[in-house]
Design a protein around this motif. Structure first.
Motif, PDB file in Angstrom:
ATOM      1  N   ARG A 280       0.768  -1.102   0.093  1.00 56.37           N
ATOM      2  CA  ARG A 280      -0.081  -0.024  -0.007  1.00 56.37           C
ATOM      3  C   ARG A 280       0.763   1.167   0.078  1.00 56.37           C
ATOM      4  O   ARG A 280       0.585   2.214  -0.597  1.00 56.37           O
ATOM      5  CB  ARG A 280      -0.942   0.051   1.163  1.00 56.37           C
ATOM      6  N   VAL A 281       1.842   1.164   0.778  1.00 56.92           N
ATOM      7  CA  VAL A 281       2.608   2.524   0.869  1.00 56.92           C
ATOM      8  C   VAL A 281       3.461   2.631  -0.467  1.00 56.92           C
ATOM      9  O   VAL A 281       3.599   3.694  -1.010  1.00 56.92           O
ATOM     10  CB  VAL A 281       3.709   2.426   2.158  1.00 56.92           C
ATOM     11  N   GLU A 282       3.876   1.397  -0.941  1.00 52.97           N
ATOM     12  CA  GLU A 282       4.758   1.832  -2.365  1.00 52.97           C
ATOM     13  C   GLU A 282       3.942   2.086  -3.560  1.00 52.97           C
ATOM     14  O   GLU A 282       4.490   2.829  -4.246  1.00 52.97           O
ATOM     15  CB  GLU A 282       5.395   0.267  -2.604  1.00 52.97           C
ATOM     16  N   GLU A 283       2.744   1.817  -3.159  1.00 55.00           N
ATOM     17  CA  GLU A 283       1.628   2.258  -4.525  1.00 55.00           C
ATOM     18  C   GLU A 283       1.337   3.389  -4.470  1.00 55.00           C
ATOM     19  O   GLU A 283       0.566   3.757  -5.114  1.00 55.00           O
ATOM     20  CB  GLU A 283       0.890   1.070  -4.913  1.00 55.00           C
ATOM     21  N   GLU A 284       1.551   3.984  -3.278  1.00 56.43           N
ATOM     22  CA  GLU A 284       0.776   5.261  -3.205  1.00 56.43           C
ATOM     23  C   GLU A 284       0.923   6.314  -4.474  1.00 56.43           C
ATOM     24  O   GLU A 284       2.119   6.128  -5.039  1.00 56.43           O
ATOM     25  CB  GLU A 284       1.516   6.287  -2.056  1.00 56.43           C
ATOM     26  N   ARG A 285       0.268   6.767  -4.714  1.00 57.64           N
ATOM     27  CA  ARG A 285       0.240   8.010  -6.093  1.00 57.64           C
ATOM     28  C   ARG A 285       1.596   8.293  -6.155  1.00 57.64           C
ATOM     29  O   ARG A 285       2.045   8.750  -5.273  1.00 57.64           O
ATOM     30  CB  ARG A 285      -0.933   8.943  -5.956  1.00 57.64           C
TER      31      ARG A 285
ATOM     32  N   LEU B 193       8.592   2.550   4.806  1.00 61.56           N
ATOM     33  CA  LEU B 193       9.098   1.442   4.077  1.00 61.56           C
ATOM     34  C   LEU B 193       9.879   0.672   4.739  1.00 61.56           C
ATOM     35  O   LEU B 193      10.070  -0.653   4.876  1.00 61.56           O
ATOM     36  CB  LEU B 193       9.388   1.809   2.711  1.00 61.56           C
ATOM     37  N   ASP B 194      10.894   1.324   5.652  1.00 64.00           N
ATOM     38  CA  ASP B 194      11.888   0.897   6.372  1.00 64.00           C
ATOM     39  C   ASP B 194      11.321  -0.071   7.556  1.00 64.00           C
ATOM     40  O   ASP B 194      11.737  -1.179   7.653  1.00 64.00           O
ATOM     41  CB  ASP B 194      12.777   1.928   6.939  1.00 64.00           C
ATOM     42  N   ARG B 195      10.495   0.528   8.244  1.00 61.89           N
ATOM     43  CA  ARG B 195       9.936  -0.190   9.227  1.00 61.89           C
ATOM     44  C   ARG B 195       9.028  -1.447   8.958  1.00 61.89           C
ATOM     45  O   ARG B 195       8.890  -2.364   9.499  1.00 61.89           O
ATOM     46  CB  ARG B 195       8.925   0.840   9.949  1.00 61.89           C
ATOM     47  N   LEU B 196       8.545  -1.484   7.487  1.00 63.46           N
ATOM     48  CA  LEU B 196       7.772  -2.309   7.207  1.00 63.46           C
ATOM     49  C   LEU B 196       8.682  -3.714   6.522  1.00 63.46           C
ATOM     50  O   LEU B 196       7.838  -4.625   6.175  1.00 63.46           O
ATOM     51  CB  LEU B 196       6.497  -2.020   6.086  1.00 63.46           C
ATOM     52  N   GLN B 197       9.733  -3.287   6.444  1.00 64.59           N
ATOM     53  CA  GLN B 197      10.569  -4.373   5.778  1.00 64.59           C
ATOM     54  C   GLN B 197      11.377  -5.049   6.783  1.00 64.59           C
ATOM     55  O   GLN B 197      12.208  -5.955   6.490  1.00 64.59           O
ATOM     56  CB  GLN B 197      11.365  -3.859   4.544  1.00 64.59           C
ATOM     57  N   ASP B 198      11.493  -4.670   8.094  1.00 62.88           N
ATOM     58  CA  ASP B 198      12.317  -4.946   9.010  1.00 62.88           C
ATOM     59  C   ASP B 198      11.770  -5.548  10.257  1.00 62.88           C
ATOM     60  O   ASP B 198      11.122  -4.975  10.921  1.00 62.88           O
ATOM     61  CB  ASP B 198      13.351  -3.958   9.734  1.00 62.88           C
ATOM     62  N   PRO B 199      11.727  -6.961  10.535  1.00 59.11           N
ATOM     63  CA  PRO B 199      11.029  -7.566  11.522  1.00 59.11           C
ATOM     64  C   PRO B 199      11.152  -6.830  12.846  1.00 59.11           C
ATOM     65  O   PRO B 199      10.453  -7.017  13.676  1.00 59.11           O
ATOM     66  CB  PRO B 199      11.318  -9.010  11.360  1.00 59.11           C
ATOM     67  N   ALA B 214      -2.459   9.912   5.553  1.00 56.23           N
ATOM     68  CA  ALA B 214      -3.333  10.330   4.291  1.00 56.23           C
ATOM     69  C   ALA B 214      -4.140  11.583   4.606  1.00 56.23           C
ATOM     70  O   ALA B 214      -4.536  12.380   3.617  1.00 56.23           O
ATOM     71  CB  ALA B 214      -4.670   9.282   4.128  1.00 56.23           C
ATOM     72  N   LYS B 215      -4.052  12.093   5.933  1.00 52.61           N
ATOM     73  CA  LYS B 215      -4.480  13.363   6.036  1.00 52.61           C
ATOM     74  C   LYS B 215      -3.433  14.506   6.269  1.00 52.61           C
ATOM     75  O   LYS B 215      -3.300  15.283   7.450  1.00 52.61           O
ATOM     76  CB  LYS B 215      -5.289  13.641   7.455  1.00 52.61           C
TER      77      LYS B 215
END
Lengths: 285, 285
Positions: A280-285, B193-199, B214-215
């Motif tokens: 989801r984050v990667e595909e952000e517009r 992205l960094d946080r989501l790729q590192d367990p 998003a806001k």
């Protein structure tokens, strides 16, 4: 080749049956032979590990893992033994949001109205926390014994109360490390002379320090007794030679690493799907 | 020649009348031009000063000087803006016995029953202390405004209550430094992205972070308003570009040094005669 201080060796500094304070040379550096540079290296070797282990502890507590433990480091020692400095230096690699410190001086009026453990109770670590005490509830069986501020039966009662209190804390998952920074009167003398010659250090000196110093042997006897009576499996005392400050700090750091290793757990599992959110984050517009 | 960040320049990052958040480029490094090595040097240049100034503050408080001030450093910023890391790094030269930190998440049930300032009040610094807030009472006019968790009139009331509260603290001698770590959405994206790729970092991520993200514009508007309404002479906001972490930390360190310099006092005079006691210690048997 300098001799390394191995963490497993350090447990030999533990106060166990038959321990005699008089056998410990404050100027010695057990398990270490080398020069200052070697010691510097030794001192820093576990810093990254310490940082990682603290993060692991903190992460588990933050995500609500009820099995997460905590650490309580208690530092005792005569004036100028380096208690504050040890906390400062040993904690340097750690994240301040995950630790706290507390110093215990003369009890306040309110504190004196309560049982001696009352004031320390509120500073005990929560899950995931590392807490250091600069002096502690042991003052109530050390200086209070020497100065006869409490009757001997009361001091006796306190040893038992301490053992019970610390057992409860250990049961909650708190790893308790108790360190006596054991310095020599000669080393203290140097430190006092230093304080008395530097206007920026006058505030650290109190004339009463000399009265305490004059009763050195009584204080050592009180330490011997207190450590004998309260060094338990779950809350052991370590008698750490303190005349070489860097050595003492290295030992304390090693003890902390060892405790944190015991508390290490798997990294918390996410309660979300990382792969999906990553997309989801990667595909952000 | 790299351009040095002079402490006096930094006050230009202060939020004053006419401030527009849109004018601040999160990737910029105002008053600094140079490479990473220059920045490293800049970052460390005041460490010894910081240490000395903290000791001075602490010494005065310890000896009962009622004129001793304190410091409150408030850090706000979007997720991953580096609030915790800044505290960690900026406080490294300091003595942990003289500072505390507090992080403010979602209010507890008990906290929610009280006015929004109640929970921060108990963490305010005592004389001689340096305290850092990772998030703060500003959450109550930032996320609460964006998410409409409180009516607009209530948010308006809070701006006023904050100004009054901080004025009282300043009157007690607390130097308040408020920092918005201003990052770009692109920088946040990298961090997420960094946080989501590192367990080992999954625990730092919450799916709700994406809703907040998003806001982004609404949050920036809330920051603009909050800073406009609460940046006062006695408790100014600084909008610090945050995409370069080391730059941001350097600026915060400089602000801390500046505040501590303002609080500096003569070293406490001893209430004993150093020369006489020096002689006594020297002449010991």
């Amino acid at each position: 080749m300098p001799e390394k201080i191995r963490i497993k060796d350090i447990h030999a500094l533990r106060v166990t049956e038959g321990f005699d304070l008089a056998d410990v040379d404050p100027a010695s550096t057990p398990f270490f032979r080398g020069d200052d540079d070697d010691l510097d290296q030794e001192y820093e070797q576990h810093d990254d590990t310490l940082e990682d282990l603290q993060t692991n502890l903190w992460a588990n507590a933050k995500t609500g893992n009820q099995e997460t433990g905590s650490v309580l480091l208690i530092l005792q020692g005569m004036d100028t033994s380096g208690k504050g400095g040890a906390i400062r230096h040993v904690f340097k690699p750690l994240h301040p949001l995950g630790y706290r410190t507390a110093a215990f001086g003369k009890p306040s009026k309110e504190e004196a109205k309560h049982d001696f453990l009352w004031r320390v109770t509120q500073h005990m670590p929560a899950r995931g926390e590392i807490v250091a005490f600069d002096r502690s509830h042991y003052e109530d069986v050390l200086v209070q014994r020497v100065e006869k501020m409490a009757p001997e039966e009361e001091i006796e009662r306190r040893y038992g109360a301490i053992v019970d209190f610390e057992r409860a804390a250990a049961g909650f998952g708190t790893r308790i490390i108790k360190v006596m920074l054991h310095i020599s009167p000669e080393f203290q003398k140097e430190n006092l002379l230093d304080r008395l010659q530097d206007p920026e250090k006058f505030w650290k000196f109190h004339p009463s320090d000399l009265e305490t110093r004059a009763k050195w042997n009584e204080h050592m006897a009180a330490y011997q007794l207190a450590m004998e009576r309260t060094s338990t499996e779950q809350a052991p005392w370590y008698c750490v030679p303190g005349d070489n400050k860097k050595y003492a700090r290295t030992v304390i750091k090693h003890l902390l690493v060892d405790a944190l290793r015991d508390l290490q757990q798997p990294w918390p599992s996410p309660d979300y799907d990382p792969a999906e959110l990553l997309r989801r984050v990667e595909e952000e517009r």
